[in-house]
Structure formats: C-alpha cells, structure tokens
Motif scaffolding. Structure first.
Motif, PDB file in Angstrom:
ATOM      1  N   LEU A  25       0.829  -1.207   0.000  1.00 25.63           N
ATOM      2  CA  LEU A  25       0.000   0.000   0.000  1.00 25.63           C
ATOM      3  C   LEU A  25       0.868   1.263   0.000  1.00 25.63           C
ATOM      4  O   LEU A  25       0.524   2.262  -0.647  1.00 25.63           O
ATOM      5  CB  LEU A  25      -0.921   0.006   1.221  1.00 25.63           C
ATOM      6  CG  LEU A  25      -2.104  -0.972   1.179  1.00 25.63           C
ATOM      7  CD1 LEU A  25      -2.867  -0.930   2.490  1.00 25.63           C
ATOM      8  CD2 LEU A  25      -3.029  -0.642   0.022  1.00 25.63           C
ATOM      9  N   ALA A  26       1.998   1.218   0.711  1.00 26.23           N
ATOM     10  CA  ALA A  26       2.896   2.374   0.734  1.00 26.23           C
ATOM     11  C   ALA A  26       3.479   2.646  -0.644  1.00 26.23           C
ATOM     12  O   ALA A  26       3.622   3.800  -1.064  1.00 26.23           O
ATOM     13  CB  ALA A  26       4.012   2.129   1.749  1.00 26.23           C
ATOM     14  N   VAL A  27       3.813   1.578  -1.386  1.00 28.03           N
ATOM     15  CA  VAL A  27       4.362   1.741  -2.734  1.00 28.03           C
ATOM     16  C   VAL A  27       3.315   2.358  -3.660  1.00 28.03           C
ATOM     17  O   VAL A  27       3.597   3.305  -4.419  1.00 28.03           O
ATOM     18  CB  VAL A  27       4.844   0.386  -3.282  1.00 28.03           C
ATOM     19  CG1 VAL A  27       5.197   0.495  -4.757  1.00 28.03           C
ATOM     20  CG2 VAL A  27       6.043  -0.108  -2.486  1.00 28.03           C
ATOM     21  N   ILE A  28       2.082   1.835  -3.616  1.00 24.54           N
ATOM     22  CA  ILE A  28       1.025   2.330  -4.497  1.00 24.54           C
ATOM     23  C   ILE A  28       0.621   3.750  -4.113  1.00 24.54           C
ATOM     24  O   ILE A  28       0.267   4.573  -4.966  1.00 24.54           O
ATOM     25  CB  ILE A  28      -0.185   1.378  -4.440  1.00 24.54           C
ATOM     26  CG1 ILE A  28       0.221  -0.014  -4.926  1.00 24.54           C
ATOM     27  CG2 ILE A  28      -1.346   1.896  -5.274  1.00 24.54           C
ATOM     28  CD1 ILE A  28      -0.836  -1.068  -4.741  1.00 24.54           C
ATOM     29  N   THR A  80      -6.838 -16.449  -2.065  1.00 23.53           N
ATOM     30  CA  THR A  80      -6.834 -15.475  -0.969  1.00 23.53           C
ATOM     31  C   THR A  80      -7.067 -14.065  -1.504  1.00 23.53           C
ATOM     32  O   THR A  80      -7.865 -13.298  -0.950  1.00 23.53           O
ATOM     33  CB  THR A  80      -5.496 -15.536  -0.208  1.00 23.53           C
ATOM     34  OG1 THR A  80      -5.300 -16.848   0.316  1.00 23.53           O
ATOM     35  CG2 THR A  80      -5.456 -14.530   0.926  1.00 23.53           C
ATOM     36  N   ALA A  81      -6.378 -13.710  -2.589  1.00 21.88           N
ATOM     37  CA  ALA A  81      -6.523 -12.376  -3.170  1.00 21.88           C
ATOM     38  C   ALA A  81      -7.938 -12.159  -3.712  1.00 21.88           C
ATOM     39  O   ALA A  81      -8.542 -11.091  -3.499  1.00 21.88           O
ATOM     40  CB  ALA A  81      -5.498 -12.185  -4.281  1.00 21.88           C
ATOM     41  N   LEU A 110      -7.319  -1.512  -6.417  1.00 20.90           N
ATOM     42  CA  LEU A 110      -7.494  -2.802  -5.747  1.00 20.90           C
ATOM     43  C   LEU A 110      -6.739  -3.913  -6.472  1.00 20.90           C
ATOM     44  O   LEU A 110      -6.058  -4.743  -5.853  1.00 20.90           O
ATOM     45  CB  LEU A 110      -8.983  -3.128  -5.662  1.00 20.90           C
ATOM     46  CG  LEU A 110      -9.415  -4.257  -4.719  1.00 20.90           C
ATOM     47  CD1 LEU A 110      -8.930  -4.005  -3.313  1.00 20.90           C
ATOM     48  CD2 LEU A 110     -10.937  -4.399  -4.749  1.00 20.90           C
ATOM     49  N   LEU A 111      -6.833  -3.947  -7.789  1.00 24.34           N
ATOM     50  CA  LEU A 111      -6.133  -4.968  -8.573  1.00 24.34           C
ATOM     51  C   LEU A 111      -4.616  -4.795  -8.477  1.00 24.34           C
ATOM     52  O   LEU A 111      -3.871  -5.774  -8.348  1.00 24.34           O
ATOM     53  CB  LEU A 111      -6.578  -4.904 -10.033  1.00 24.34           C
ATOM     54  CG  LEU A 111      -7.984  -5.421 -10.331  1.00 24.34           C
ATOM     55  CD1 LEU A 111      -8.370  -5.127 -11.775  1.00 24.34           C
ATOM     56  CD2 LEU A 111      -8.056  -6.923 -10.067  1.00 24.34           C
ATOM     57  N   GLU A 112      -4.156  -3.544  -8.524  1.00 27.79           N
ATOM     58  CA  GLU A 112      -2.721  -3.299  -8.420  1.00 27.79           C
ATOM     59  C   GLU A 112      -2.196  -3.711  -7.040  1.00 27.79           C
ATOM     60  O   GLU A 112      -1.141  -4.345  -6.929  1.00 27.79           O
ATOM     61  CB  GLU A 112      -2.418  -1.821  -8.664  1.00 27.79           C
ATOM     62  CG  GLU A 112      -0.919  -1.499  -8.655  1.00 27.79           C
ATOM     63  CD  GLU A 112      -0.649  -0.028  -8.886  1.00 27.79           C
ATOM     64  OE1 GLU A 112       0.535   0.358  -8.863  1.00 27.79           O
ATOM     65  OE2 GLU A 112      -1.628   0.745  -9.079  1.00 27.79           O
ATOM     66  N   TRP A 113      -2.969  -3.360  -6.005  1.00 26.56           N
ATOM     67  CA  TRP A 113      -2.517  -3.710  -4.649  1.00 26.56           C
ATOM     68  C   TRP A 113      -2.466  -5.221  -4.445  1.00 26.56           C
ATOM     69  O   TRP A 113      -1.476  -5.759  -3.942  1.00 26.56           O
ATOM     70  CB  TRP A 113      -3.447  -3.083  -3.612  1.00 26.56           C
ATOM     71  CG  TRP A 113      -3.246  -3.678  -2.246  1.00 26.56           C
ATOM     72  CD1 TRP A 113      -2.094  -3.685  -1.526  1.00 26.56           C
ATOM     73  CD2 TRP A 113      -4.202  -4.409  -1.483  1.00 26.56           C
ATOM     74  NE1 TRP A 113      -2.274  -4.361  -0.349  1.00 26.56           N
ATOM     75  CE2 TRP A 113      -3.563  -4.809  -0.297  1.00 26.56           C
ATOM     76  CE3 TRP A 113      -5.539  -4.745  -1.675  1.00 26.56           C
ATOM     77  CZ2 TRP A 113      -4.219  -5.544   0.695  1.00 26.56           C
ATOM     78  CZ3 TRP A 113      -6.190  -5.463  -0.687  1.00 26.56           C
ATOM     79  CH2 TRP A 113      -5.536  -5.856   0.474  1.00 26.56           C
ATOM     80  N   LEU A 114      -3.519  -5.930  -4.856  1.00 20.53           N
ATOM     81  CA  LEU A 114      -3.553  -7.375  -4.632  1.00 20.53           C
ATOM     82  C   LEU A 114      -2.520  -8.096  -5.493  1.00 20.53           C
ATOM     83  O   LEU A 114      -1.972  -9.127  -5.087  1.00 20.53           O
ATOM     84  CB  LEU A 114      -4.956  -7.909  -4.903  1.00 20.53           C
ATOM     85  CG  LEU A 114      -5.987  -7.564  -3.817  1.00 20.53           C
ATOM     86  CD1 LEU A 114      -7.384  -7.995  -4.245  1.00 20.53           C
ATOM     87  CD2 LEU A 114      -5.623  -8.225  -2.499  1.00 20.53           C
ATOM     88  N   SER A 115      -2.207  -7.586  -6.662  1.00 19.41           N
ATOM     89  CA  SER A 115      -1.153  -8.194  -7.488  1.00 19.41           C
ATOM     90  C   SER A 115       0.199  -8.061  -6.809  1.00 19.41           C
ATOM     91  O   SER A 115       0.982  -9.032  -6.726  1.00 19.41           O
ATOM     92  CB  SER A 115      -1.121  -7.528  -8.865  1.00 19.41           C
ATOM     93  OG  SER A 115      -2.341  -7.702  -9.541  1.00 19.41           O
TER      94      SER A 115
END
Length: 446
Positions: A25-28, A80-81, A110-115
C-alpha cells in the motif's frame, strides 16, 4: 507446551503478510490520489482480512512447504486475493461506500494492490521454503530396544513431514562415551525409551550431556514434541494416572472456565439452531419418512453411559442394534445425511448433551459401549480417553481420522486423544476451536 512450537511459524508468516500489505500500500500510495491510508483502522482491517483468508485457504501450511508444489502455493494465494477483493467490493456495496470515500475500493487500485501483495506473499514463502530445505537442524537421537524401534519407525512414518530421530540401541550406546557419540550426531537432544537399564554410569553420562546443553528427555516427551500425539504402543504399561491430568483438579479455574464457556456458547447456539434443525428435520423426513433424530447410547466421563442426540444421517436400523464402523462412501448414509456429515450439522442436537453436562464442546469423541469393549481389548490405554468429558470436536477430529474405519485408524485417533487429555489447557481448546471452524468452512467435516 509442545504444540506451540509449530504455530510460531504460522504467526511469523502471517506477520510477514501483514507487513507486505502495508508495504504494498505504501508503494502504491506514492502515485495514487487520494491518500490510501485513510482511514487507518480500515487499512488494518483489510490487512487482517487478507491474513484470515490466507489461513482459511491453507496458505500457511508452513511445515509442508518443502513438499508443497509451487502451483498449489500460487493457487492458494490467488484464492486469498480473490476472496479479499470480493469481500471488500461486496462490503462497500452493502454499506454504501464508494471509491471516492475509500480509495481502496477503486478497482484499478485494488487490482494493483492485490497483485503486488500476492507477489510479496509468494516471495516470502519461497524464501521460507529455501530456508527449510537448506537448514541443517541437528537430529534428535533415541536410545531404544529393537522392539521399540520398530514401533517408533511405524509411528514416525505416519507423520511424513516430521524428521525421525536417529535410533540407537542400548548395546551400541556407551554411557562412558555418551558426549562424543551424541556430539558426532549433532543431536539437539537425546530421548530414552521406557525400560532402558539405569545405572550410575548412565546417570553420570546424562548429567554430562545436560551440562553440554543437550536436552535429555523421554520417548513420550519426544512424541509429544514432534508428532503432537501419544501413540499407545510407545507408552509404558503403567503410564499415567488420573491425578496426573490437568483436568483432575475439580476446583481448578481452567476447569470452571471450560464448563462456563460450554454453557454460555451452547445455550445461544441451540436457540439460533432451532429453526435450522426444523428445516433439516423436514428434509430428513421427506427423503425416507423415517425418524428425524437418532438417539444412541455412548460412553461418557469415566465410563458412565449417556444418550447422545444427533440428526439421523443413515438408514434406519432396529432399535438397540449396534452401528458398525462407518466406512468411506458407506451405502447406509442417505443423500441428506451425506451433506449433513460434510457440514457436521448433524451434531447440532448434541448441544443438549453439552448443557446437561454429559459432553463438552471440546473433548474426545464418545463411542458406542460395544465398540469401546472391542477396542479396549486390542489397544492399550484405550479407556483413558474417558478420563475427560467427551466433546463435539476434539484434537483427534481436527488432526486425525474423523471416522476411523479400521483398528489401525482407531489407534491413530486414540493417540491424539491421549495427547489431548495429557496436555489439556484452555489455549489448546481455543486452537481446536479455530481448527474446527476452518474445517467446517471447507465442508470437510470434523
């Protein structure tokens, strides 16, 4: 407690997953507006939700990583994702929260974070797999007579993910050379089987090993530490007496808390379950027009018989007739009964037994008196499983065979029951409750 050690890996990996959630989350957040960290309690909740789904889908099968195929690891992380994403989207829809109020609900975010989260979680598991394969942990060594060694090999083979001890016979283990012999084997500890001859030289050798930092213990303790069960074939004839059990103190605080929890949980559960049991009872009756409930005599605490209540899952038998062992794909199980067994909803009426004090929520499963007589004649220490109140779920149900169909499976199930009564604590009950919850969600039965 021996059972705590493997769980440390699970907590460590879930901690790594939680750190990975925050790191991703910090990266995104560096290139996304508005701020993803608002509100912070929701971010932490999402992190714990991811860890919960990882646990439910078996992404924390830490002890089996060296043998678990990479494809299965990736599959579990993908599930899980997906489950985390669906839960967040559905929750946002139900509570009327949109992407403008909570940036995490933006589909691209959401897709970027879960990937990214899945990639970090996979990397942590590959790292732990590499550490597990390359680590050269010292072996345990076991001094046992040849007849005990055969039983040790058989029991350790039942747990293929546990490294067996290096076996030594008393004739080849010289007390005067004990320190050198154990050091050559890089042993973390030395275990002694029952009936090993004791002498002054043995005592001096064991003291010297303890002084060198080598743990000296018994075969019983080694089985508890590595197998998390107590095989009856490895235990001495006069093993354990009732006063040695944690449960034996009638006035202990833990025992009172356990009984209080049984009542406080069973009463509301039974009230909530009544409408469900009415629907299930109708389905049972419609299938073959037979009785809804199944009442059978079972063995209770200290051998006292009681009447156990269940929703009927098998075709009707004559009253008083004993029920043989249930085998896989048993033809006597009805269609409704098969579903009830998978979900364990047939056990709901046993909440009445819990309220009456005949059973507990957690404990060894009670058997029919006729089967108990047969098994007690063939398996040592069998009747000691009734030194505690029987339960709806138990250590044997979440770790061993739920429906033993052979004498060997009954002995394996007993080994888990003996471990439970020997090591009972409220913490162990809570662990069994958590594993039961996970098993029920997977429709595997208990």
């Amino acid at each position: 407690m021996p059972w705590r050690n493997p769980r440390k890996l699970l907590w460590a990996c879930s901690g790594l997953d939680l750190v990975a959630v925050l790191a991703s989350l910090a990266v995104i957040n560096c290139h996304v507006e508005p701020d993803l960290w608002h509100p912070p309690h929701v971010v932490l909740g999402v992190g714990f939700l991811y860890c919960l789904y990882a646990w439910l889908f078996g992404a924390y099968t830490l002890l089996r990583w060296p043998w678990l195929k990479l494809r299965l690891v990736m599959q579990r992380l993908l599930f899980t994702a997906i489950a985390t994403m669906l839960t967040m989207v559905v929750s946002g829809w139900l509570f009327g929260v949109d992407a403008e109020e909570l940036s995490l609900l933006n589909r691209s975010v959401l897709l970027e974070w879960l990937s990214l989260q899945t990639a970090l979680a996979l990397a942590s598991r590959l790292l732990l797999r590499w550490i597990s394969r390359t680590s050269t942990r010292p072996l345990w060594q076991l001094v046992a007579a040849p007849e005990h060694q055969r039983e040790v090999i058989r029991e350790w083979q039942r747990n293929p993910f546990v490294r067996p001890p290096r076996l030594l016979t008393p004739s080849k283990f010289e007390p005067s050379l004990a320190v050198e012999q154990v050091s050559r084997g890089r042993a973390v500890g030395l275990a002694l089987a029952p009936n090993i001859p004791s002498s002054e030289s043995w005592s001096l050798a064991l003291e010297a090993l303890r002084a060198r930092g080598v743990m000296v213990t018994t075969l019983e303790e080694l089985a508890q530490r590595q197998l998390e069960r107590l095989p009856p074939s490895l235990l001495p004839e006069r093993w354990l007496s009732m006063p040695d059990l944690p449960w034996s103190n009638e006035f202990s605080l833990q025992r009172k808390i356990k009984r209080t929890a049984d009542v406080l949980f069973s009463m509301p559960l039974l009230v909530i379950a009544l409408p469900l049991m009415a629907c299930l009872g109708l389905a049972i009756w419609l299938e073959d027009r037979g009785p809804v409930f199944y009442v059978q005599s079972r063995t209770g605490w200290c051998g006292r018989p009681f009447q156990l209540y269940k929703l009927r899952t098998m075709r009707c038998v004559k009253p008083g007739m004993p029920t043989p062992w249930t085998s896989k794909n048993d033809a006597r199980v009805t269609r409704v009964g098969a579903w009830l067994r998978r979900t364990r909803l047939d056990e709901l009426p046993q909440l009445i037994n819990v309220l009456r004090g005949e059973m507990s929520l957690i404990g060894p499963r009670p058997e029919q008196p006729q089967m108990d007589d047969q098994l007690a004649a063939k398996i040592p220490h069998y009747l000691k499983r009734y030194w505690m109140l029987p339960g709806l779920s138990g250590w044997a149900q979440v770790c061993g065979p739920a429906y033993p169909a052979t004498l060997e499976e009954s002995e394996l199930k007993l080994s888990y029951d003996l471990y439970y009564i020997r090591n009972w604590t409220l913490q162990l009950d809570f662990l069994i409750f958590a594993k039961t919850f996970k098993t029920l969600l997977k429709f595997r039965g208990v």
